[in-house]
Design a protein around this motif. Structure first.
Motif, short mmCIF file in Angstrom:
data_model
loop_
_atom_site.label_atom_id
_atom_site.label_comp_id
_atom_site.label_asym_id
_atom_site.label_seq_id
_atom_site.Cartn_x
_atom_site.Cartn_y
_atom_site.Cartn_z
N ALA A 1 0.82 -1.21 0.00
CA ALA A 1 0.00 0.00 0.00
C ALA A 1 0.86 1.26 0.00
O ALA A 1 0.56 2.23 -0.71
CB ALA A 1 -0.93 -0.01 1.21
N LEU A 2 1.93 1.26 0.77
CA LEU A 2 2.81 2.43 0.79
C LEU A 2 3.55 2.58 -0.53
O LEU A 2 3.79 3.72 -0.99
CB LEU A 2 3.79 2.32 1.95
CG LEU A 2 3.17 2.43 3.35
CD1 LEU A 2 4.23 2.23 4.42
CD2 LEU A 2 2.49 3.78 3.53
N ALA A 3 3.93 1.47 -1.15
CA ALA A 3 4.56 1.55 -2.47
C ALA A 3 3.59 2.11 -3.49
O ALA A 3 3.96 2.91 -4.37
CB ALA A 3 5.04 0.16 -2.90
N THR A 4 2.33 1.71 -3.39
CA THR A 4 1.30 2.28 -4.28
C THR A 4 1.15 3.77 -4.04
O THR A 4 0.98 4.56 -5.00
CB THR A 4 -0.03 1.56 -4.05
OG1 THR A 4 0.16 0.15 -4.19
CG2 THR A 4 -1.08 2.03 -5.04
N THR A 5 1.24 4.18 -2.79
CA THR A 5 1.19 5.61 -2.47
C THR A 5 2.34 6.36 -3.13
O THR A 5 2.16 7.45 -3.70
CB THR A 5 1.23 5.80 -0.94
OG1 THR A 5 0.14 5.11 -0.36
CG2 THR A 5 1.16 7.27 -0.58
N ALA A 6 3.53 5.78 -3.04
CA ALA A 6 4.69 6.43 -3.67
C ALA A 6 4.53 6.54 -5.18
O ALA A 6 4.87 7.57 -5.79
CB ALA A 6 5.96 5.64 -3.33
N VAL A 7 3.97 5.50 -5.81
CA VAL A 7 3.75 5.56 -7.27
C VAL A 7 2.74 6.63 -7.60
O VAL A 7 2.90 7.39 -8.58
CB VAL A 7 3.29 4.18 -7.78
CG1 VAL A 7 2.95 4.26 -9.27
CG2 VAL A 7 4.37 3.14 -7.55
N ALA A 8 1.66 6.73 -6.80
CA ALA A 8 0.65 7.75 -7.06
C ALA A 8 1.24 9.15 -6.92
O ALA A 8 0.95 10.05 -7.73
CB ALA A 8 -0.53 7.57 -6.09
N VAL A 9 2.09 9.36 -5.91
CA VAL A 9 2.71 10.68 -5.73
C VAL A 9 3.67 10.97 -6.88
O VAL A 9 3.74 12.10 -7.39
CB VAL A 9 3.43 10.73 -4.38
CG1 VAL A 9 4.21 12.03 -4.24
CG2 VAL A 9 2.42 10.59 -3.25
#
Length: 938
Positions: free
Chosen positions: A352-360
């Motif tokens: 989930a945090l990796a997905t957050t980083a990709v979204a940012v």
């Protein structure tokens, strides 16, 4: 920076801010909902085990024997004693008094006495025993078809009343109004055996659906017959129910006091695990507190400690606490289950945090031109970081609060699990700081180069050295985490080790698969086509850019494969655990050295049996005379074992070692062939053993045991030993000899008798196995069937909870990973489309462009499949020393780790299909572009 500017920036970033909000909302909601859900599962599993344990006997009992001869005439007021016993809970300390309650009003039991009249019709060469019990709870589970229930108050001088079941009355040949003559054990003070007369007040029939209740006391419903312990013939065992004051009348007749028992029930309806743990301390001190408060001095009659419950003198009060050991065992297994669950939970948080980083990153890519313009107009780095933070942080905070509120609303109440607000705050803060950190990396001013001629030549080596330092650091951290896992097992900190392993695997793949692609380029240059060459070149060039997507795929796939391996290992190990617990289709265990009648073992067709006797003997080595205490000596008939389990390695070993030539007879002076465990062989390497078996009133028996073989590891793991070694402490030395040793030793009340029962085919019913076991060993034998044990293991709450955790975490991680891969492909699609547009302007066909898209994405799919599979398969084997799955399966040893290859292939196929679908989608979108758009993109 004004509020108007913040709103303007937010309107342009709404899609990605919504994506960020959903991720934070789900994570915060999971922190509030998942612990309570897991706690409910733990509570349900504990209640399940408590219910299964209480099916055989109450977990907490308080018992004593009233002193009826401490005054002139024997005196006993049982009604008052039972009522006063309910005040004993006041001695419990802390909150235990609120969580424990007395079940019913208490009861009492007399030891089986000899029934002198009437004799059962048609009985010769046998005896009858009658067990008398006062069981108030039984009234709700029976119906009297003749007469009435025994009166709790009978006139002074009247005979005590007793109620019998229909089957018992028929076996004794009595009816309502009949009188029973009973002779009790001899009383030392009277120098005689007291007797009494009982009158049958009624005959009852059990109510429908009351099997669970009568399962604890089957002799009250159905009489049973079993071999006599010290004499020939059989014993007919019957039981009956009496009223409250029957003990008073029997005491007046000189019968010593019965065993009075109060059952305490733990209130585990809510927060079962927390309440059970809170009870452990007070229960451990309960017996001491009662003795300190109620016991004073010494009784002149018994010579033991004298206590008082109310106005009644009693013997010492005994507290039997089986709840605390059960909770201790459950806590150890629950700790292992939680440790395994942390792998899935931490992997989900990392994805989930990796997905957050990709979204940012995608958000910043869309704002790249705008940020450059702001930078050119004089905006500082701090201003740009604060502007992006002011846009994103409120979204993160609001999403976290909404997720927490939603999780608390959906979370079950009254459970042992508690929400984790700190974890939710940490995850929300990490997501918010990710926005600020990536913004700072995107807008920071590059360092001014030094005006030296060597600066341009040293820039790339410095960046390479930094990458090497990061990779070495990750590899060392992963190795240290694996070492810690192997030494102490998983916990909430070391649960992140699989994330480090996945990251280390990705770093290795990013080093290897571009190198492999460059090797392919050497061959592709010699070919005629250009599509393969360009596709491999672009895939090698874009490998670092797709590293985050590769990490998400490897971690998600590895966690799912690991979960499948755990579930497959537990599923396969359950059958082995059930076989080890029962030894055969069924096993019956009873205390003492019981010798069933020969017709009892052969009376049921279609069922093969094998008898095992366990003795605890002190052996003396013949070579050095050293004494070896408490050796477990098992006597078996090798031919019976071989017939019961023809393919058993233990049966083959014992048959070849213990079966002597025809006509050989065993005697006290003839050494008995034996097979010993490696631990016992190490104590006496060359000679045999001797043992002296004593029996009161008889001369001692000298046994000579000659070891002719040593049990191998496969023999010790054979299921035939499971039921009998369950009675032994770990590390107990073991010796197995032939059943002829039983004829040399006198029958004893110590030890254990185990009967193994095997059906000739799958059609043998559980009822037939239980009936055969009860006929051979009597009604007090504990019977376990393989099918029932396997069903109980499969329905265990901890096992099901672990499966649910991995299934839920894998699904959520897959959804989050799908979003991350989609965003990552969108983020890197510009470069691929730009290359394709150049080639399209040079005459590349549409089909060739589609093939180029597939070739660029195929290495990523292959690397993800290989990396995820390796992580999921290798990771559990790295932590095998502390991965104790035997706690969920039972059995003699740790079950072998088994990869679920069908699930692994399905997961790998799903990952590859996902990436190929993305390539196909990108190809379709590229084909719809017109020439003008292609030229502008190029």
């Amino acid at each position: 920076m004004t509020l108007r500017l913040v709103r303007k920036e937010a309107r342009g970033d709404l899609p990605l801010l919504a994506c960020l909000a959903v991720l934070v909302l789900v994570l915060a909601g999971m922190c509030a909902w998942a612990p309570s859900l897991a706690g409910r599962q733990e509570d349900r599993a504990l209640r399940q085990r408590v219910a299964a344990a209480q099916a055989g006997a109450p977990l907490i009992t308080l018992s004593t024997v009233p002193e009826v001869f401490n005054s002139g005439p024997p005196a006993l007021d049982m009604a008052t004693l039972l009522g006063d016993g309910r005040t004993l809970s006041h001695r419990l300390s802390g909150s235990a008094a609120r969580h424990l309650s007395f079940a019913g009003s208490g009861g009492y039991d007399y030891n089986p006495a000899t029934l002198t009249s009437p004799l059962p019709p048609g009985e010769t060469g046998s005896s009858t025993t009658l067990a008398i019990s006062h069981l108030p709870d039984a009234r709700a589970h029976l119906r009297y078809v003749s007469g009435h229930a025994p009166a709790d108050r009978t006139p002074i001088g009247a005979a005590p009343q007793i109620g019998l079941s229909q089957a018992t009355a028929q076996a004794l040949g009595v009816r309502t109004g009949s009188r029973l003559g009973v002779e009790f054990a001899r009383v030392p003070a009277l120098q005689r055996s007291p007797d009494a007369r009982l009158v049958v007040s009624g005959i009852f029939r059990t109510a429908a659906g009351a099997d669970d209740f009568w399962g604890n006391r089957p002799s009250l419903v159905q009489p049973s017959r079993h071999p006599a312990q010290h004499a020939g013939g059989t014993v007919l065992a019957v039981s009956g129910l009496v009223g409250t004051d029957a003990a008073d009348r029997l005491a007046a007749a000189g019968v010593p006091g019965p065993s009075v028992t109060w059952q305490l029930r733990a209130d585990l309806r809510q927060s079962a695990l927390d309440r059970a743990r809170a009870l452990s301390g007070p229960l451990s001190r309960y017996g001491t507190d009662l003795d300190r408060a109620l016991c004073r001095g010494t009784d002149a009659y018994t010579g033991g400690e004298s206590c008082a419950v109310g106005s009644q003198h009693t013997g010492p009060l005994t507290v039997t606490d089986a709840l605390t050991p059960l909770v201790g065992t459950f806590t150890a297994q629950d700790h292992q289950a939680r440790g395994l669950a942390t792998f899935a939970v931490d992997a989900l948080a990392a994805v989930a945090l990796a997905t957050t980083a990709v979204a940012v990153r995608l958000l910043l890519r869309r704002r790249k031109a705008h940020l450059r313009l702001q930078r050119a107009r004089g905006a500082s780095t701090a201003r740009l970081v604060l502007l992006r933070s002011a846009v994103a942080w409120p979204v993160v905070v609001i999403a976290a609060l909404l997720g927490w509120a939603g999780g608390r609303l959906l979370a079950p109440t009254g459970v042992s699990g508690t929400p984790r607000p700190l974890s939710a705050a940490v995850l929300a803060a990490t997501a918010a700081l990710t926005v600020s950190l990536l913004t700072w990396l995107a807008v920071r001013e590059p360092p001014r180069p030094r005006r030296t001629a060597r600066r341009r030549r040293t820039r790339r080596p410095v960046a390479g050295r930094r990458r090497v330092v990061v990779e070495v650091t990750v590899l060392l951290a992963a190795a240290a985490g694996v070492a810690a896992l192997r030494s102490q097992g998983p916990d909430w900190v070391l649960g992140a080790v699989p994330v480090l392993l996945a990251l280390a695997t990705v770093l290795i793949l990013l080093r290897l698969y571009p190198l492999a692609l460059r090797l392919l380029l050497l061959r592709a240059r010699r070919g005629k086509g250009t599509v393969g060459f360009i596709g491999a070149a672009r895939a090698a060039h874009d490998a670092p850019a797709t590293g985050l997507a590769l990490f998400v795929l490897v971690l998600t796939l590895g966690t799912a494969v690991f979960g499948g391996l755990v579930q497959r290992t537990i599923g396969d190990g359950l059958a082995a655990g059930a076989a080890w617990s029962t030894g055969a289709d069924a096993s019956a265990t009873t205390a003492g050295d019981t010798a069933p009648a020969p017709d009892a073992l052969t009376g049921t067709s279609g069922i093969r049996t094998a008898l095992q006797h366990l003795h605890a003997l002190d052996l003396v080595g013949q070579a050095d005379g050293a004494e070896i205490p408490s050796v477990a000596v098992i006597t078996v008939e090798p031919r019976q074992l071989a017939a019961l389990a023809p393919h058993s390695p233990l049966a083959r070993t014992l048959r070849s070692a213990l079966t002597g030539p025809a006509g050989t007879t065993a005697g006290a002076g003839v050494p008995l062939p034996s097979v010993v465990s490696p631990a016992l062989r190490a104590r006496e390497r060359t000679g045999g053993f001797t043992s002296t078996v004593e029996d009161h009133g008889r001369p001692p028996v000298q046994l000579a045991l000659d070891p002719v073989g040593t049990l191998s590891a496969a023999d010790l793991r054979d299921p035939l030993l499971g039921p009998i070694t369950a009675q032994l402490a770990p590390g107990t030395p073991l010796l197995i000899t032939a059943a002829s040793a039983d004829h040399l030793m006198p029958q004893q009340s110590s030890g254990t008798t185990v009967l193994l029962l095997q059906g000739d085919g799958p059609g043998t019913s559980t009822a037939a196995l239980r009936s055969a076991a009860a006929r051979a060993l009597g009604p007090l034998a504990t019977v376990r069937t393989r099918s029932g044990t396997l069903s109980a293991l499969r329905d265990d709450g901890l096992t099901r909870g672990l499966e649910n955790v991995y299934a839920t975490a894998s699904v959520l991680a897959a959804l989050s990973g799908l979003l991350a891969v989609a965003l990552e492909l969108i983020l890197t699609s510009h470069e691929r489309s730009r290359t394709t547009s150049f080639l399209r302007t040079l005459g590349l066909s549409g089909k060739a462009a589609g093939a180029l898209h597939f070739l660029q994405m195929l290495p990523l799919a292959a690397a993800a499949a290989v990396g995820g599979t390796l992580v999921g398969v290798v990771e559990p084997r790295l932590m095998a020393p502390t991965l104790n799955l035997r706690q969920f399966t039972g059995g003699a040893t740790q079950p072998a780790l088994r990869t679920d290859y069908a699930l692994t292939l399905a997961l790998v196929g799903g990952v590859v299909l996902l990436i190929l679908v993305a390539a196909a989608t990108e190809t379709v979108l590229a084909r719809r572009r017109r020439l003008g758009a292609v030229l502008r993109l190029g």
